[in-house]
Design an enzyme around this catalytic site. Structure first.
Site, short mmCIF file in Angstrom:
data_model
loop_
_atom_site.label_atom_id
_atom_site.label_comp_id
_atom_site.label_asym_id
_atom_site.label_seq_id
_atom_site.Cartn_x
_atom_site.Cartn_y
_atom_site.Cartn_z
N CYS A 121 0.84 -1.19 0.00
CA CYS A 121 0.00 0.00 0.00
C CYS A 121 0.88 1.24 0.00
CB CYS A 121 -0.97 -0.03 1.18
SG CYS A 121 -0.69 1.18 2.45
N GLU A 122 0.54 2.18 -0.86
CA GLU A 122 1.41 3.35 -1.02
C GLU A 122 1.27 4.34 0.14
OE1 GLU A 122 0.30 5.00 -4.76
OE2 GLU A 122 -1.36 6.18 -3.94
N HIS A 123 0.28 4.17 0.98
CA HIS A 123 0.12 5.09 2.10
C HIS A 123 0.95 4.70 3.31
CE1 HIS A 123 -3.97 5.70 0.06
NE2 HIS A 123 -3.14 6.64 -0.33
N HIS A 124 1.17 3.40 3.50
CA HIS A 124 1.88 2.93 4.69
C HIS A 124 3.07 2.03 4.37
CE1 HIS A 124 -2.34 3.75 5.92
NE2 HIS A 124 -1.74 4.33 6.94
N GLN A 150 -5.45 -0.46 -3.86
CA GLN A 150 -6.14 -1.61 -4.47
C GLN A 150 -7.02 -1.19 -5.66
OE1 GLN A 150 -8.05 -4.25 -1.62
NE2 GLN A 150 -9.44 -5.03 -3.21
N HIS A 197 -5.60 -5.86 4.07
CA HIS A 197 -4.57 -4.83 4.16
C HIS A 197 -3.95 -4.82 5.55
CE1 HIS A 197 -5.65 -2.46 0.41
NE2 HIS A 197 -6.56 -3.42 0.47
N CYS A 202 -2.09 -2.68 6.79
CA CYS A 202 -2.13 -1.35 7.41
C CYS A 202 -3.44 -1.14 8.16
CB CYS A 202 -1.92 -0.24 6.37
SG CYS A 202 -3.17 -0.15 5.08
ZN LIG Z 1 -2.27 1.57 3.89
#
Ligand SMILES: [Zn+2]
Length: 202
Positions: free
Chosen positions: A91-94, A132, A160, A162
């Site tokens: 995931c590109e956020h975490h 996703q 996920h 995260c």
């Molecule tokens: Zn994430």
């Protein structure tokens, strides 16, 4: 991952000088309050750098090379479905993994692609920093563009870390995304058949 003594030797020789990613991981460990020079962590920067490069190797793969001309003319115009393709992405956020299954279907228009190529296409886009929703769309659009079928349907069901590890969601919650193009978008019966085939034997 297996411990290979020859790798250990080359890592030591290389030290932390060469690879900028390794020195970033070294700093990261220190920022986390760790001692990067203790025994257990000494080779961690090189391992993490190698691991991250592998997990993002999709950036360096060309779809045309992956497909390698595996398109075949055919009179078949029924649904082709490859389901339960294992997906692992970050995931590109975490920068934490999300993983699960991908189901891909298309209805050919005089051309089919080698079945083994479909999981490879999924992998090219999964081995990047992703969300996703975009991963689902990119797989569908890539197949639409290369095979030029009557339509494509892609569904991804994923967990996920995260969300799970940070307690944002319950352990078993699964995110489901789908992207439908062409006849999968326009024809209710086609979409329903795809969904039925995905659910079968699950
Ligand atoms: Zn994430």
């Amino acid at each position: 991952m297996t411990e290979d003594p020859t790798v250990a030797v080359s890592d030591t020789q290389k030290g932390s000088g060469g690879d900028p990613l390794e020195s970033v991981i070294h700093s990261l460990l220190r920022e986390l309050g760790e001692d990067p020079s203790r025994d257990g962590l000494i080779r961690t920067p090189s391992r993490v750098a190698r691991s991250l490069r592998f997990l993002t190797s999709g950036y360096r793969q060309e779809l045309d090379k992956v497909l390698n001309g595996a398109l075949f003319p055919v009179a078949y115009d029924e649904m082709v479905i490859v389901k339960d393709i294992e997906v692992f992405s970050l995931c590109e956020h975490h920068l934490l993994p999300f993983f699960g299954r991908c189901h891909v279907a298309y209805i050919p228009n005089q051309k089919v692609i080698g079945l083994s190529k479909i999981p490879r296409v999924v992998d090219v886009f999964a081995k990047r920093l992703q969300i996703q929703e975009r991963l689902t769309t990119q797989i569908a659009e890539a197949l639409m563009e290369r095979i030029k079928p009557q339509g494509v349907g892609v569904i991804i069901e994923a967990k996920h870390l995260c969300m799970i590890m940070r307690g944002v969601e319950k352990q078993n919650s699964v995110a489901v995304t789908s992207h439908m193009t062409g006849v999968f978008k326009d024809r209710e019966s086609t979409r329903a058949e795809f969904l039925r085939l995905v659910r079968e034997r699950q």
